[in-house]
Design an enzyme around this catalytic site. Structure first.
Site, PDB file in Angstrom:
ATOM      1  CE  LYS A  33      -4.268   1.252   2.420  1.00 25.56           C
ATOM      2  NZ  LYS A  33      -5.140   1.304   1.261  1.00 25.56           N
TER       3      LYS A  33
HETATM    4  N1  PPE Z   1      -7.876  -2.431  -2.601  1.00 20.68           N
HETATM    5  C1  PPE Z   1      -7.383  -1.163  -2.615  1.00 20.68           C
HETATM    6  C2  PPE Z   1      -6.755  -0.664  -3.859  1.00 20.68           C
HETATM    7  C3  PPE Z   1      -7.476  -0.385  -1.458  1.00 20.68           C
HETATM    8  O1  PPE Z   1      -6.982   0.849  -1.481  1.00 20.68           O
HETATM    9  C4  PPE Z   1      -8.090  -0.908  -0.307  1.00 20.68           C
HETATM   10  C5  PPE Z   1      -8.198  -0.068   0.927  1.00 20.68           C
HETATM   11  C6  PPE Z   1      -8.578  -2.227  -0.340  1.00 20.68           C
HETATM   12  C7  PPE Z   1      -8.453  -2.959  -1.509  1.00 20.68           C
HETATM   13  C8  PPE Z   1      -9.186  -2.876   0.877  1.00 20.68           C
HETATM   14  O2  PPE Z   1      -8.198  -3.088   1.870  1.00 20.68           O
HETATM   15  P1  PPE Z   1      -8.560  -3.137   3.413  1.00 20.68           P
HETATM   16  O3  PPE Z   1      -8.838  -1.735   3.837  1.00 20.68           O
HETATM   17  O4  PPE Z   1      -7.353  -3.693   4.035  1.00 20.68           O
HETATM   18  O5  PPE Z   1      -9.753  -4.013   3.558  1.00 20.68           O
HETATM   19  N2  PPE Z   1      -8.361   1.306   0.703  1.00 20.68           N
HETATM   20  C9  PPE Z   1      -8.123   2.253   1.767  1.00 20.68           C
HETATM   21  C10 PPE Z   1      -8.059   3.661   1.254  1.00 20.68           C
HETATM   22  C11 PPE Z   1      -9.324   4.164   0.672  1.00 20.68           C
HETATM   23  C12 PPE Z   1      -9.262   5.616   0.300  1.00 20.68           C
HETATM   24  O6  PPE Z   1     -10.149   6.045  -0.455  1.00 20.68           O
HETATM   25  O7  PPE Z   1      -8.390   6.360   0.804  1.00 20.68           O
HETATM   26  C13 PPE Z   1      -9.141   2.096   2.885  1.00 20.68           C
HETATM   27  O8  PPE Z   1     -10.212   1.523   2.670  1.00 20.68           O
HETATM   28  O9  PPE Z   1      -8.858   2.575   3.974  1.00 20.68           O
END
Ligand code: PPE
Length: 314
Positions: A159
Site C-alpha cells: 500500500k
Molecule cells: N484495494 C485497494 C486498492 C485499497 O486501497 C483498499 C483499501 C482495499 C483494496 C481494501 O483493503 P482493506 O482496507 O485492508 O480491507 N483502501 C483504503 C483507502 C481508501 C481511500 O479512499 O483512501 C481504505 O479503505 O482505507
C-alpha cells in the site's frame, strides 16, 4: 471528510497541533510518491474505542515499507501506542486512522536513501467511503478504461502512495460519469478490484472473490469477510473473476476499511441481481458490524482496545 474535527496529529514521535503537522515542498514523497500508508478504523464498543485488526494493518505497513527498502524508525509496538495516543488526544470514540511513512527532505533524484523517513498518524471521523446511505442502498460502479497495474509493474500487495495514481484516474472518470466507484480490470481482462476496495460475488449461494494473482491489494476487510462468511456456513471460493461472472451474479459487494461492506447494485447500467442490496450481503454486513462493535466474543481478538496501551495521556 471531517478534518475540522481533528485537533492533534502524531508526527515523528509526538502529538502536535493539526496546523503544526507539516512537511516541506522538497520532501521526496511529494515528488515521487515514495511513501507507504494504512487505512484503519477505530470503532465504538461498550468498553470504549477499539481499533479493528490493528496488528494486521501495521504488519502490512511494515511489509509495504520493506518492499520499497524503507526502514520505519519506530517499532510496531511504538506505532500501536502512537495510534492509541492520537485517538485519545482527539477524544474520538470512533474514527479513521491514517498512518503514513514517507521519505522526507534531503535531496531529489529517484534514489531516496539519503532522505529521512518521516512518520505521521492522522485520525478523523470518516463516514463510510460512499456515504452513510451506500451501506443500505448500495453503490453504482463503472468498469474503468484504466487497467489495474500488473503486479510485475508494482507490487499490488503493498500500500504505497504513488501506486494510487492508478486509482485516482479511475475514480476521476467514474465520478465525472455519475458513478460512485470504479472497478478496474487486470492486465488479462479479469476483474482486479475497486479503486479502493476488494470485490465479492454471490452466485448460487456460494461466494467468490479473487486474490493477488489478479493484481489486488490483499484487503484486511476481505480477509475478515472470508472468515465471517465461512463461519456463517457459506462456501467461499478464491479464484479469477470475469465481468461475465459479475453480470450473472445474484449479489455483489465491495469490501475495504473505508467502504466497510458496501453492496453493489449496478454495473454500467446493468442491475446486479435484483438491483438492490442482497440478503447475504446484508447478513455479512450485519455480522461485520456486530464484530466491530465488540458484540461477538469469538472475534474479540480483532479489536485492540485504545486505552489499554497508552500509559499517560494528559
Ligand atoms: N484495494 C485497494 C486498492 C485499497 O486501497 C483498499 C483499501 C482495499 C483494496 C481494501 O483493503 P482493506 O482496507 O485492508 O480491507 N483502501 C483504503 C483507502 C481508501 C481511500 O479512499 O483512501 C481504505 O479503505 O482505507
Amino acid at each position: 471528510m471531517a478534518f475540522d474535527q481533528s485537533n492533534r496529529v502524531w508526527m515523528n514521535g509526538k502529538c502536535v497541533a493539526w496546523n503544526d503537522a507539516t512537511a516541506h515542498v522538497s520532501v521526496h514523497a511529494l515528488h515521487y510518491g515514495t511513501g507507504v500508508f494504512e487505512g484503519i478504523r477505530c470503532y465504538e464498543t461498550e468498553d470504549g474505542p477499539a481499533v479493528f485488526r490493528l496488528r494486521d494493518h501495521l504488519n502490512r505497513m511494515y511489509v509495504s515499507a520493506a518492499v520499497y527498502g524503507m526502514n520505519i524508525p519506530y517499532s510496531l509496538e511504538e506505532m500501536e501506542e502512537a495510534i492509541s495516543e492520537v485517538i485519545l488526544r482527539n477524544g474520538f470514540r470512533s474514527c479513521y486512522v491514517r498512518p503514513l511513512c514517507f521519505y522526507g527532505s534531503a535531496s531529489l533524484g529517484l534514489d531516496p536513501r539519503r532522505c529521512p523517513v518521516e512518520v505521521a498518524i492522522l485520525a478523523w471521523p470518516w463516514a463510510p467511503l460512499h456515504g452513510n446511505e451506500s451501506l443500505t442502498r448500495g453503490v453504482r460502479v463503472t468498469v474503468s478504461r484504466w487497467s489495474k497495474f500488473h503486479s510485475r509493474m508494482m507490487p499490488t500487495t503493498a500500500k504505497a502512495c504513488g501506486q494510487y495514481l492508478n486509482s485516482v484516474l479511475a475514480v476521476k472518470d467514474a465520478v465525472n460519469d455519475g458513478y460512485d466507484e470504479a472497478l478496474l480490470l487486470d492486465a488479462q481482462g479479469f476483474i482486479a478490484e475497486g479503486a479502493g476496495e476488494n470485490l465479492f460475488l454471490l452466485r448460487g449461494g456460494k461466494l467468490y472473490t479473487n486474490d493477488e494473482r489478479h493484481s489486488i491489494l490483499l484487503g484486511i476487510t476481505r480477509d475478515s469477510v472470508i472468515h465471517i462468511a465461512r463461519d456463517l456456513g457459506f462456501e467461499v471460493e478464491v479464484g479469477a473473476l470475469s465481468l461475465g461472472d459479475l453480470l450473472r451474479a445474484d449479489e455483489a459487494f465491495l469490501t475495504g476499511t473505508a467502504a466497510e461492506v458496501t453492496p453493489l447494485r449496478e454495473i454500467d447500467g446493468t442491475p446486479v441481481g435484483e438491483g438492490r442490496p442482497g440478503k447475504v450481503t446484508m447478513q455479512i454486513q450485519r455480522a461485520f458490524f456486530d464484530i466491530t462493535a465488540g458484540r461477538e466474543e469469538k472475534y474479540r481478538d480483532w479489536l485492540h482496545p485504545v486505552c489499554e496501551s497508552v500509559e499517560a495521556v494528559a
